[in-house]
Scaffold this active site. Structure first.
Site, mmCIF file in Angstrom:
data_model
loop_
_atom_site.group_PDB
_atom_site.id
_atom_site.type_symbol
_atom_site.label_atom_id
_atom_site.label_comp_id
_atom_site.label_asym_id
_atom_site.label_seq_id
_atom_site.Cartn_x
_atom_site.Cartn_y
_atom_site.Cartn_z
ATOM 1 N N ASP A 110 -39.222 -82.527 41.120
ATOM 2 C CA ASP A 110 -37.789 -82.797 41.318
ATOM 3 C C ASP A 110 -37.385 -84.065 40.561
ATOM 4 O OD1 ASP A 110 -36.808 -81.189 44.150
ATOM 5 O OD2 ASP A 110 -38.955 -81.512 43.931
ATOM 6 N N THR A 179 -37.336 -76.137 46.368
ATOM 7 C CA THR A 179 -38.437 -77.107 46.434
ATOM 8 C C THR A 179 -39.475 -76.683 47.467
ATOM 9 O OG1 THR A 179 -36.960 -78.865 45.750
ATOM 10 C CG2 THR A 179 -38.999 -79.561 46.789
HETATM 11 N N1 LIG Z 1 -29.468 -76.174 56.246
HETATM 12 C C1 LIG Z 1 -29.674 -76.759 55.073
HETATM 13 N N2 LIG Z 1 -29.618 -78.107 54.955
HETATM 14 C C2 LIG Z 1 -29.848 -78.700 53.755
HETATM 15 N N3 LIG Z 1 -30.135 -78.032 52.616
HETATM 16 C C3 LIG Z 1 -30.181 -76.696 52.698
HETATM 17 C C4 LIG Z 1 -29.955 -75.991 53.906
HETATM 18 N N4 LIG Z 1 -30.054 -74.673 53.660
HETATM 19 C C5 LIG Z 1 -30.354 -74.560 52.366
HETATM 20 N N5 LIG Z 1 -30.429 -75.763 51.767
HETATM 21 C C6 LIG Z 1 -30.804 -76.042 50.383
HETATM 22 O O1 LIG Z 1 -30.259 -75.013 49.580
HETATM 23 C C7 LIG Z 1 -31.208 -74.551 48.635
HETATM 24 C C8 LIG Z 1 -31.465 -73.084 48.871
HETATM 25 O O2 LIG Z 1 -32.008 -72.921 50.151
HETATM 26 P P1 LIG Z 1 -32.865 -71.665 50.562
HETATM 27 O O3 LIG Z 1 -34.014 -71.598 49.624
HETATM 28 O O4 LIG Z 1 -33.278 -71.923 51.960
HETATM 29 O O5 LIG Z 1 -31.928 -70.510 50.414
HETATM 30 C C9 LIG Z 1 -32.439 -75.429 48.805
HETATM 31 O O6 LIG Z 1 -32.271 -76.486 47.886
HETATM 32 P P2 LIG Z 1 -33.448 -77.372 47.227
HETATM 33 O O7 LIG Z 1 -34.666 -76.555 47.147
HETATM 34 O O8 LIG Z 1 -32.845 -77.721 45.918
HETATM 35 O O9 LIG Z 1 -33.557 -78.526 48.128
HETATM 36 C C10 LIG Z 1 -32.297 -75.927 50.232
HETATM 37 O O10 LIG Z 1 -32.903 -77.182 50.450
#
Ligand SMILES: Nc1ncnc2c1ncn2[C@@H]1O[C@H](COP(=O)(O)O)[C@@H](OP(=O)(O)O)[C@H]1O
Ligand SMILES: [Mg+2]
Length: 359
Positions: A110, A179
């Site tokens: 990242d 991530t």
């Molecule tokens: N409830 C939440 N709070 C904070 N970030 C969230 C979240 N739900 C999803 N995200 C972020 O949105 C992205 C897609 O989520 P997911 O894979 O769960 O669908 C991921 O980003 P990052 O990997 O860039 O941090 C994740 O961290």
């Protein structure tokens, strides 16, 4: 009396002077500045010369150039993401907790991807606002120069420059989406993303898959290198949802579309938008809808929103509200992403997030 017997009438002289003033005003207002940068006069390829400084008022930026740099930034960031994963030196840390209590992870992938992507965009476009998921360490600056090359596929689709005021632009960078899955070595879900919003509206989107080296880009009202599939199942849709921040999404999906509906848990918001499109990448799953119910950040969704919009699709909150990509980082009302469907009819079918207690 002028030389060689030519008489200059006072009216002619006045008209000539006015025309001259008009030409000077046109030059001053930045018309040529935009053209010069387009044709690479701001710095010969590989010469190490930076783009000329913007006018004091911020001047204009050409969205076609911004798209070229965004595609390059996503690919350069992706190289870092791949390198760190392949070296197995992730140096995984927790940045804190989500509202639901999950670890918000951060890795060297990242951080290093963020550094490349941020400084590439910032060096090429010093006057635009850039919001990025990771902290930018000012003590660890890198001047990364853009060679002013606009790739052939972009020039073919977008045949003229698109100038907008620099102050209307907000760039959103996600240097490593999914991530959580990256740390689990689920490489297929990982993307790097750049989005450009103009006056808060998503206009340019780039989603890059570092491990298969596939890139999707699109400009609203401009062009794209990706398209929608020919058909989608609106009645019993296959729904792609989060595997690590799911909240009550499965219950919401089954309650709305019935038990016959297929739920596809997947990582990454970028990956889930690509699941709705006609993507040649063999490892990419396909879905008809993307639903998210928990809190999410704008860098996670802006690029997907821009691409869907450019292709005639939509991404809104679960209540059907447009998302504005300025100001705060967070989006509260969940997400519904669709293409070639009656989006508002889908919104009417969905239960109210408040009633299902948010997650
Ligand atoms: N409830 C939440 N709070 C904070 N970030 C969230 C979240 N739900 C999803 N995200 C972020 O949105 C992205 C897609 O989520 P997911 O894979 O769960 O669908 C991921 O980003 P990052 O990997 O860039 O941090 C994740 O961290
Ligand atoms: Mg993200």
């Amino acid at each position: 009396m002028a030389p060689m017997g030519i008489r200059l009438s006072p009216l002619g002289v006045a008209v000539f002077c006015l025309l001259g003033l008009g030409v000077l005003y046109h030059l001053y207002s930045g018309f040529l500045a935009g053209r010069f940068s387009l044709f690479g006069l701001g710095g010969e390829p590989g010469s190490g010369a930076a783009r000329p400084a913007p006018a004091a008022d911020g001047g204009t930026v050409d969205l076609r150039e911004l798209l070229a740099v965004s595609v390059l930034a996503a690919a350069r960031g992706g190289e870092e993401v791949r390198r760190v994963r392949e070296s197995n030196a992730l140096h995984e840390k927790s940045k804190g907790k989500t509202r639901e209590g999950a670890d918000e992870k951060m890795t060297s992938g990242d951080v290093l991807s963020n550094r490349k992507m941020f400084y590439l965009l910032k060096t090429a476009f010093p006057s635009v606002q850039i919001n990025t998921e990771e902290h930018v360490d000012a003590a660890d600056q890198e001047v990364i120069l853009w060679d002013h090359n606009i790739p052939e596929d972009i020039l073919r689709e977008i045949t003229t420059p698109k100038e907008v005021p620099a102050e209307s632009v907000t760039v959103w960078i996600d240097p490593l989406d999914a991530t959580q899955e990256y740390t689990e070595d689920l490489r297929n879900y990982v993307t790097t993303m750049v989005c450009v919003a103009v006056n808060g509206k998503p206009v340019l989107g780039v989603i890059h898959k570092p491990f298969s080296e596939y890139t999707a880009w699109a400009m609203v009202g401009g062009g794209s290198n990706v398209k929608a599939r020919t058909s989608y199942n609106e009645k019993t849709p296959r729904i792609v949802v989060s595997r690590s921040h799911s909240g009550m999404v499965k219950q919401v999906a089954l309650q709305t579309f019935g038990n016959q509906t297929t739920i596809i848990p997947a990582g990454g918001a970028g990956y889930k938008v690509l699941a709705l499109l006609d993507v040649p990448d063999k490892s990419q799953e396909k879905a008809d809808l993307y639903i998210h119910v928990t809190y999410i950040k704008k860098w996670d969704i802006c690029a997907g929103n821009a691409i869907l919009k450019a292709l005639g699709g939509q991404m809104t909150t679960l209540r059907g509200e447009e998302i504005s990509y300025t100001g705060s980082d967070g989006v509260e009302g969940g997400l519904l992403a669709s293409i070639k469907m009656n989006h508002q009819a889908l919104v009417r079918k969905l239960p109210d997030l408040e009633k299902i207690g948010h997650n």
